[in-house]
Write a protein that holds these residues in place. Structure first.
Motif, mmCIF file in Angstrom:
data_model
loop_
_atom_site.group_PDB
_atom_site.id
_atom_site.type_symbol
_atom_site.label_atom_id
_atom_site.label_comp_id
_atom_site.label_asym_id
_atom_site.label_seq_id
_atom_site.Cartn_x
_atom_site.Cartn_y
_atom_site.Cartn_z
ATOM 1 N N PRO A 1 0.779 -1.248 0.000
ATOM 2 C CA PRO A 1 0.000 0.000 0.000
ATOM 3 C C PRO A 1 0.811 1.299 0.000
ATOM 4 C CG PRO A 1 -0.989 -1.583 1.487
ATOM 5 C CD PRO A 1 0.308 -2.188 1.013
ATOM 6 N N GLN A 2 1.871 1.377 0.807
ATOM 7 C CA GLN A 2 2.651 2.617 0.875
ATOM 8 C C GLN A 2 3.325 2.910 -0.470
ATOM 9 O OE1 GLN A 2 3.000 -0.122 2.770
ATOM 10 N NE2 GLN A 2 3.386 0.385 4.906
ATOM 11 N N PHE A 3 3.812 1.869 -1.126
ATOM 12 C CA PHE A 3 4.468 2.013 -2.429
ATOM 13 C C PHE A 3 3.419 2.387 -3.476
ATOM 14 C CE2 PHE A 3 6.481 0.984 -6.351
ATOM 15 C CZ PHE A 3 7.846 0.969 -6.126
ATOM 16 N N ASP A 4 2.310 1.677 -3.450
ATOM 17 C CA ASP A 4 1.221 1.907 -4.402
ATOM 18 C C ASP A 4 0.738 3.359 -4.359
ATOM 19 O OD1 ASP A 4 0.074 -0.004 -6.227
ATOM 20 O OD2 ASP A 4 -1.868 0.392 -5.300
ATOM 21 N N LYS A 5 0.597 3.895 -3.140
ATOM 22 C CA LYS A 5 0.118 5.271 -2.988
ATOM 23 C C LYS A 5 1.038 6.247 -3.717
ATOM 24 C CE LYS A 5 -1.211 8.742 0.355
ATOM 25 N NZ LYS A 5 -1.258 9.153 1.750
ATOM 26 N N VAL A 6 2.350 6.100 -3.525
ATOM 27 C CA VAL A 6 3.306 6.975 -4.202
ATOM 28 C C VAL A 6 3.251 6.749 -5.708
ATOM 29 C CG1 VAL A 6 5.768 7.461 -4.522
ATOM 30 C CG2 VAL A 6 4.845 7.201 -2.223
ATOM 31 N N ALA A 7 3.214 5.490 -6.117
ATOM 32 C CA ALA A 7 3.236 5.167 -7.548
ATOM 33 C C ALA A 7 2.047 5.769 -8.295
ATOM 34 C CB ALA A 7 3.271 3.654 -7.750
ATOM 35 N N PHE A 8 0.907 5.899 -7.620
ATOM 36 C CA PHE A 8 -0.296 6.354 -8.314
ATOM 37 C C PHE A 8 -0.770 7.761 -7.948
ATOM 38 C CE2 PHE A 8 -0.232 1.856 -9.091
ATOM 39 C CZ PHE A 8 -0.582 1.799 -10.429
ATOM 40 N N THR A 9 -0.096 8.413 -6.991
ATOM 41 C CA THR A 9 -0.538 9.771 -6.632
ATOM 42 C C THR A 9 0.571 10.815 -6.613
ATOM 43 O OG1 THR A 9 -0.313 9.412 -4.254
ATOM 44 C CG2 THR A 9 -2.460 8.885 -5.220
ATOM 45 N N ALA A 10 1.805 10.403 -6.410
ATOM 46 C CA ALA A 10 2.898 11.371 -6.268
ATOM 47 C C ALA A 10 3.308 11.955 -7.621
ATOM 48 C CB ALA A 10 4.095 10.705 -5.602
ATOM 49 N N GLU A 11 3.998 13.074 -7.544
ATOM 50 C CA GLU A 11 4.501 13.735 -8.749
ATOM 51 C C GLU A 11 5.422 12.790 -9.523
ATOM 52 O OE1 GLU A 11 7.172 17.642 -9.912
ATOM 53 O OE2 GLU A 11 6.412 17.442 -7.877
ATOM 54 N N MET A 12 5.225 12.733 -10.817
ATOM 55 C CA MET A 12 6.038 11.862 -11.655
ATOM 56 C C MET A 12 7.426 12.465 -11.890
ATOM 57 S SD MET A 12 3.470 10.140 -14.413
ATOM 58 C CE MET A 12 2.713 11.625 -15.023
ATOM 59 N N LEU A 13 8.380 11.583 -12.148
ATOM 60 C CA LEU A 13 9.771 11.922 -12.480
ATOM 61 C C LEU A 13 10.550 12.583 -11.347
ATOM 62 C CD1 LEU A 13 9.246 13.120 -16.167
ATOM 63 C CD2 LEU A 13 9.839 10.824 -15.352
ATOM 64 N N THR A 14 9.944 12.659 -10.169
ATOM 65 C CA THR A 14 10.606 13.206 -8.981
ATOM 66 C C THR A 14 10.813 12.058 -7.993
ATOM 67 O OG1 THR A 14 9.472 15.312 -9.269
ATOM 68 C CG2 THR A 14 10.387 14.867 -7.097
ATOM 69 N N PRO A 15 12.029 11.822 -7.532
ATOM 70 C CA PRO A 15 12.253 10.737 -6.564
ATOM 71 C C PRO A 15 11.544 11.010 -5.232
ATOM 72 C CG PRO A 15 14.315 11.421 -7.585
ATOM 73 C CD PRO A 15 13.287 12.448 -7.955
ATOM 74 N N HIS A 16 10.870 9.989 -4.726
ATOM 75 C CA HIS A 16 10.140 10.085 -3.455
ATOM 76 C C HIS A 16 10.643 9.001 -2.512
ATOM 77 C CE1 HIS A 16 7.150 12.802 -5.186
ATOM 78 N NE2 HIS A 16 7.237 12.053 -6.270
ATOM 79 N N LEU A 17 10.751 9.352 -1.236
ATOM 80 C CA LEU A 17 11.203 8.418 -0.202
ATOM 81 C C LEU A 17 9.986 7.847 0.509
ATOM 82 C CD1 LEU A 17 13.746 7.339 1.258
ATOM 83 C CD2 LEU A 17 13.553 9.286 2.790
ATOM 84 N N VAL A 18 9.936 6.518 0.649
ATOM 85 C CA VAL A 18 8.813 5.880 1.340
ATOM 86 C C VAL A 18 9.309 4.628 2.063
ATOM 87 C CG1 VAL A 18 8.064 4.510 -0.652
ATOM 88 C CG2 VAL A 18 6.421 5.096 1.111
ATOM 89 N N LYS A 19 8.737 4.381 3.252
ATOM 90 C CA LYS A 19 9.097 3.191 4.028
ATOM 91 C C LYS A 19 8.005 2.148 3.887
ATOM 92 C CE LYS A 19 10.660 1.709 8.599
ATOM 93 N NZ LYS A 19 10.535 0.322 8.238
ATOM 94 N N THR A 20 8.428 0.902 3.652
ATOM 95 C CA THR A 20 7.498 -0.228 3.637
ATOM 96 C C THR A 20 8.076 -1.323 4.524
ATOM 97 O OG1 THR A 20 8.509 -1.483 1.826
ATOM 98 C CG2 THR A 20 6.944 0.277 1.196
#
Length: 92
Positions: free
Chosen positions: A60-79
């Protein structure tokens, strides 16, 4: 609403390393080079490429970033797997 996404990621165990890699990316380091050198995920050998995947495939945490975060910008997420730096390439 996008149903599929394609992304690169780097998976590491420690937040400090993830934050350091993120800083290197901000200074112009190549994502694929860092993934090959540091990622503990098998995708690291492919420069971090996860290819295209459908919504709900990733944790879920990865999915949220993959489908809602700004594209082409690196994002940090913990799973449960560790710390990911995710760079979404596109959504369809």
């Amino acid at each position: 609403m996008a149903r599929t996404a394609a992304a690169l990621h780097i998976l590491v165990k420690h937040k400090e390393l993830a934050e350091d890699l993120l800083k290197q990316l901000e200074k112009g380091a190549k994502f694929q080079t860092l993934a090959k050198k540091h990622s503990t995920c098998p995708s690291g050998k492919k420069g971090g490429s996860l290819g295209e995947f459908t919504k709900g495939t990733m944790v879920p945490q990865f999915d949220k970033v993959a489908f809602t975060a700004e594209m082409l910008t690196p994002h940090l997420v913990k799973t449960k797997f560790g710390w990911h730096i995710i760079k979404v390439l596109y959504r369809t």
